[in-house]
Design an enzyme around this catalytic site. Structure first.
Site, PDB file in Angstrom:
ATOM      1  N   CYS A 184     -20.574  30.352 -24.705  1.00 30.57           N
ATOM      2  CA  CYS A 184     -19.718  29.345 -25.356  1.00 30.57           C
ATOM      3  C   CYS A 184     -19.449  29.723 -26.816  1.00 30.57           C
ATOM      4  CB  CYS A 184     -20.387  27.975 -25.255  1.00 30.57           C
ATOM      5  SG  CYS A 184     -19.591  26.677 -26.224  1.00 30.57           S
TER       6      CYS A 184
ATOM      7  N   CYS B  24     -19.847  26.907 -29.367  1.00 28.07           N
ATOM      8  CA  CYS B  24     -21.270  26.620 -29.599  1.00 28.07           C
ATOM      9  C   CYS B  24     -21.796  27.503 -30.726  1.00 28.07           C
ATOM     10  CB  CYS B  24     -22.089  26.862 -28.335  1.00 28.07           C
ATOM     11  SG  CYS B  24     -21.657  25.801 -26.931  1.00 28.07           S
TER      12      CYS B  24
END
Length: 250
Positions: A33, A36
């Protein structure tokens, strides 16, 4: 700064139970991700600024799918703050660092936030300027300093202090409007400054009813909304004058 990984095996102890002693912010993330990875530095910086008064736990959702399911994680990054064994605040997605700081301030204030709150309580101009040097968008410090400046006639400086605050900051909007209104409203503003909200609102209602210029009426309205905000939405004076203002508008 306490930053640690948690799993399904130790989540109950290291997050739920731990949050009874100190707030724990949980970052649900995954290696693949990108957002993230973009969010992580802001989370870690915000946690570090609070010097042990909040902890940051990280949950790899790929390795802990049961936790992700249990907490309804449908998109990542997802951040949840636990306090007293329950979720008290949360957001999803990579938000800007300033918003991360605001999120953490809602859980436990930073040293800068504590200093700003102390400056607002003291009303000391130097302390307010120092707080704003650290965070020009601190609404409480900005509006408190702007009030001081407007009271002594330094309206240009006051408007510069208020400039970083957003349009939906009703206290700031009211002070901007006050800075542009004429001296005829000085008695209302004096009453406001002295804490006599009832007198201030009565005089502003009279001025609103007498004004013909739409811009002037809107400025008076914005000042009244600022006073409502200061009083609190459920204060009897705010409710009464909000109803009267609404009737006058329509």
């Amino acid at each position: 700064m306490a930053v640690y990984d948690v799993t399904e095996q130790d989540f109950e102890q290291r997050v739920i139970e731990r949050s009874a002693a100190v707030p724990v912010v949980v970052d649900f993330w995954a290696e693949w991700c990108g957002p993230c990875r973009a969010l992580t530095p802001a989370l870690e910086k915000a946690a570090a600024a609070r010097d042990g008064r909040v902890e940051l736990a990280k949950v790899d959702t790929d390795a802990n799918q049961g936790l992700a399911q249990a907490f309804g994680i449908r998109g990542i990054p997802a951040v949840k703050a636990f306090k007293d064994r329950r979720v008290t605040a949360e957001f999803t997605g990579a938000i800007p660092p300033a918003q991360v700081e605001e999120f953490f301030d809602g859980i436990v204030p930073s040293e800068a936030e504590l200093a700003a709150e102390a400056a607002v309580a003291s009303g000391d101009e130097d302390a307010l300027r120092s707080a704003l040097a650290a965070n020009p968008r601190h609404s409480g410090a900005a509006t408190a300093l702007a009030r001081l400046l407007i009271e002594r006639g330094d309206t240009d400086d006051a408007l510069a202090v208020l400039e970083p605050l957003p349009p939906n900051d009703f206290a700031a909007q009211g002070l901007r409007a006050r800075a542009h209104l004429g001296p005829d409203l000085a008695p209302a503003f004096d009453a406001w400054d002295e804490g006599d909200h009832a007198q201030a609102l009565e005089l502003l209602q009279d001025a609103f009813a007498a004004a013909n210029d739409p811009d002037e009426r809107d400025s008076i309205r914005q000042v009244m909304v600022a006073i409502f905000t200061e009083l609190g939405a459920e204060h009897p004076l705010a409710r009464e004058h909000r109803r009267r203002l609404s009737s006058a508008l329509y």
